[in-house]
Motif scaffolding. Structure first.
Motif, short mmCIF file in Angstrom:
data_model
loop_
_atom_site.label_atom_id
_atom_site.label_comp_id
_atom_site.label_asym_id
_atom_site.label_seq_id
_atom_site.Cartn_x
_atom_site.Cartn_y
_atom_site.Cartn_z
N UNK A 79 -61.52 -5.88 8.58
CA UNK A 79 -61.88 -7.21 9.06
C UNK A 79 -61.19 -7.57 10.37
N UNK A 80 -61.79 -8.57 11.05
CA UNK A 80 -61.21 -9.16 12.26
C UNK A 80 -61.37 -10.67 12.16
N UNK A 81 -60.43 -11.42 12.74
CA UNK A 81 -60.57 -12.86 12.65
C UNK A 81 -59.38 -13.62 13.20
N UNK A 82 -59.25 -14.87 12.76
CA UNK A 82 -58.19 -15.77 13.23
C UNK A 82 -57.39 -16.26 12.03
N UNK A 83 -56.15 -16.67 12.30
CA UNK A 83 -55.27 -17.16 11.24
C UNK A 83 -54.71 -18.52 11.60
N UNK A 84 -54.49 -19.34 10.57
CA UNK A 84 -53.89 -20.67 10.74
C UNK A 84 -52.71 -20.81 9.78
N UNK A 85 -51.81 -21.73 10.13
CA UNK A 85 -50.61 -21.99 9.32
C UNK A 85 -49.89 -20.69 8.96
N UNK A 86 -49.74 -19.86 9.97
CA UNK A 86 -49.10 -18.57 9.78
C UNK A 86 -47.59 -18.77 9.74
N UNK A 87 -47.00 -18.57 8.55
CA UNK A 87 -45.56 -18.73 8.39
C UNK A 87 -44.82 -17.42 8.60
N UNK A 88 -45.50 -16.33 8.35
CA UNK A 88 -45.02 -14.98 8.65
C UNK A 88 -46.23 -14.08 8.65
N UNK A 89 -46.05 -12.82 8.98
CA UNK A 89 -47.18 -11.90 9.02
C UNK A 89 -47.71 -11.55 7.63
N UNK A 90 -47.08 -12.07 6.59
CA UNK A 90 -47.58 -11.84 5.23
C UNK A 90 -47.85 -13.15 4.49
N UNK A 91 -47.86 -14.28 5.24
CA UNK A 91 -48.12 -15.59 4.61
C UNK A 91 -48.91 -16.46 5.58
N UNK A 92 -50.21 -16.66 5.30
CA UNK A 92 -51.07 -17.44 6.20
C UNK A 92 -52.45 -17.61 5.58
N UNK A 93 -53.26 -18.48 6.22
CA UNK A 93 -54.69 -18.56 5.93
C UNK A 93 -55.44 -17.84 7.05
N UNK A 94 -56.61 -17.28 6.73
CA UNK A 94 -57.40 -16.62 7.77
C UNK A 94 -58.89 -16.79 7.51
N UNK A 95 -59.64 -16.72 8.60
CA UNK A 95 -61.10 -16.63 8.55
C UNK A 95 -61.45 -15.33 9.24
#
Length: 548
Positions: A110-126
């Motif tokens: 997949x490819x996309x964007x992330x929001x509310x990224x707290x670390x590279x293993x904790x975030x939301x993404x589309x």
């Protein structure tokens, strides 16, 4: 006749150290209001036109800024879970970017964007997947939970605009302006933003973060909704608006078989107050004066304006929201000279433009004799006023542009020389470029481009960028708190510019970075310059709506 000027020494700027294409705006006063509608504040934007990725930290993959029409941020490896992050810690955020999948390692990648990224293993993404889906995800401790999914045609090599809104516990994903996924989750309340290329190659461009949801956001439950446009059962009534006025500059020149710009002169004058009436009127054949009453919500996308139209707002609060105007034929790279049916003779005055899903006003495909005057433009998605693909004999005057990152583009990209060379003759005068970071304007190929008697205030990236063999005359302007007011070496191939008789003042005022010879605008038309010391007061008093 040509003129030349020696280049002034270029000042070393903080923005250069940070990357001129990277703009992070700290908003101290919160939202500004117009007619009860909040403007989104742009928290962050990066179009990579400075040629670097300063401000981004990356993990995995092979990342670089490279040319793909314009400068883009590209990740080429399909053998790594590649991520890049930027920005500050924000709570409510709308993250958008243009994303082009290049290759997927397999159909699940997949490819996309992330929001509310707290670390590279904790975030939301589309994300877009190789199997043809858009997925709204929560990544927590490295584990992936799919919150919502939708079928979307995904083709490597195609650009998609992705937007992920995260406000409160509400998450909403959009692809090309259409809502595709929504979910409720409260795991992460704040964070940075990111670009995701999980075992997939991709290119990213035009990354923007704002603090309110962008155009296309559904109306909250319980709020009144505007009905979809439907055909009117009766013609619009006669209208009353100021259809007079004559442009100064290139729109007044006798060229390409037309002498000056008169818009709907000789046609009827009607009043419209619905989207259906407006869209039908501006597409009608023949001369017509269209008086726009009220701020009309139009469908997302670009709405075509045909030749011989005057579109005039009534009072100081009329215009459109949600979409934009396209002045020009459909794009065709095979057309390299002005066609007989090019759109011509269009006037747009005294209009408010808000929340466009693409450009607010786009002029393309050899359109000519266009006058855009006394408008108020803010908070669009892409450009506020873009002129490209061979269009010429355009005057852009007395407009107030604000609350937007990418202001005005002249010339599509560095490779569009067959359509643009020898054309793109545009005058910009008495405009108020009010904290618009870049493209004020950004110019490619056009000559002469005449930029005079404008007021520039706190444009944090660059004022005038004259690139790619363009020739710009920049005179009699008032630059306040602009560190790089004029440059012909901003990004990409260089142009030529002459800067004369301008005022540079305010906090850390810069000096022009100009060199080369440029054809004189006076070879085409006569004009009178206001004293540059008076331009700030003149423009602030006269630019925008309610002033004609």
């Amino acid at each position: 006749m040509s003129i030349s000027m020696r280049a002034a020494p270029r000042r070393r700027r903080l923005a250069a150290a940070l990357g001129a294409g990277f703009t992070a705006l700290v908003v101290a006063l919160g939202a500004t209001w117009f007619g009860g509608t909040a403007y989104a504040a742009t928290l962050f934007s990066d179009d990579f036109e400075d040629g670097n990725s300063t401000g981004w930290s990356k993990s995995g993959g092979s990342w670089s800024v490279t040319a793909d029409g314009s400068q883009v941020y590209r990740q080429t490896s399909t053998g790594a879970d590649a991520k890049a992050q930027a920005g500050a810690t924000w709570t409510g955020q709308s993250v958008s970017a243009r994303v082009k999948p290049i290759a997927f390692g397999n159909s699940t990648r997949s490819v996309g964007v992330a929001a509310r990224l707290q670390s590279l293993s904790n975030y939301y993404s589309l994300v877009l997947t190789g199997s043809g889906t858009a997925q709204l995800r929560r990544v927590s401790g490295g584990g992936v939970t799919t919150l919502a999914t939708a079928t979307v045609a995904v083709s490597p090599g195609t650009w998609y605009t992705l937007r992920l809104d995260a406000f409160g516990s509400s998450l909403t994903g959009y692809v090309n302006g259409t809502q595709v996924a929504t979910a409720t989750d409260s795991t992460f309340s704040s964070g940075r933003i990111g670009l995701m290329a999980s075992y997939a190659g991709a290119a990213f461009d035009d990354v923007t973060v704002s603090d309110t949801a962008g155009p296309g956001t559904p109306t909250p439950s319980g709020s009144p909704q505007s009905p979809s446009p439907s055909p009117s059962s009766s013609p619009p009534p006669p209208g009353t608006c100021n259809t007079g006025g004559t442009p100064v500059g290139f729109a007044a020149v006798n060229a390409w078989g037309r002498n000056g710009t008169t818009g709907g002169a000789g046609g009827a004058t009607i009043e419209v107050d619905t989207a259906a009436e407006l869209i039908a009127a501006i597409a009608q054949t023949g001369p017509l004066n269209v008086c726009v009453k009220g701020l009309i919500t139009v469908p997302a996308g670009m709405h075509n304006v045909s030749s011989h139209k005057s579109i005039i707002g009534v009072g100081s609060g009329s215009g459109i929201s949600g979409g934009g105007f396209n002045i020009g034929l459909a794009i065709d790279d095979a057309i390299t000279s002005p066609p007989a049916n090019a759109v011509q003779n269009v006037i747009i005055r005294n209009m408010v433009f808000r929340n466009a899903s693409d450009d607010s006003i786009n002029v393309q495909m050899f359109s000519h004799h266009i006058w855009l005057d006394h408008n108020d433009l803010a908070q669009g998605y892409d450009g506020l006023i873009d002129v490209k693909r061979g269009s010429s004999y355009v005057t852009i005057s007395w407009n107030h542009t604000h609350h937007h990152a990418k202001n005005m583009l002249l010339g599509r990209d560095d490779a569009d020389d067959l359509q643009d060379t020898g054309r793109l003759k545009v005058s910009y005068h008495h405009n108020w470029f009010d904290e618009t970071p870049q493209r004020n304007p950004r110019v490619r190929y056009g000559e002469p481009v005449h930029i005079y008697n404008n007021y520039y205030f706190h444009n944090t990236d660059v004022g005038v960028a004259c690139q790619t063999d363009a020739g710009c005359v920049v005179e009699g302007n008032y630059f306040e708190s602009v560190e790089e007011p004029v440059s012909n070496s901003y990004a990409g191939p260089g142009g030529r510019c002459v800067a004369r008789n301008n005022v540079y003042t305010g906090n850390e005022p810069g000096a022009p970075d100009c060199s080369g010879t440029v054809e004189e605008p006076s070879a085409y038309y006569g004009y009178v310059l206001d004293n540059p010391a008076d331009v700030k007061a003149i423009v602030m008093a006269g630019a925008g709506v309610g002033k004609i």
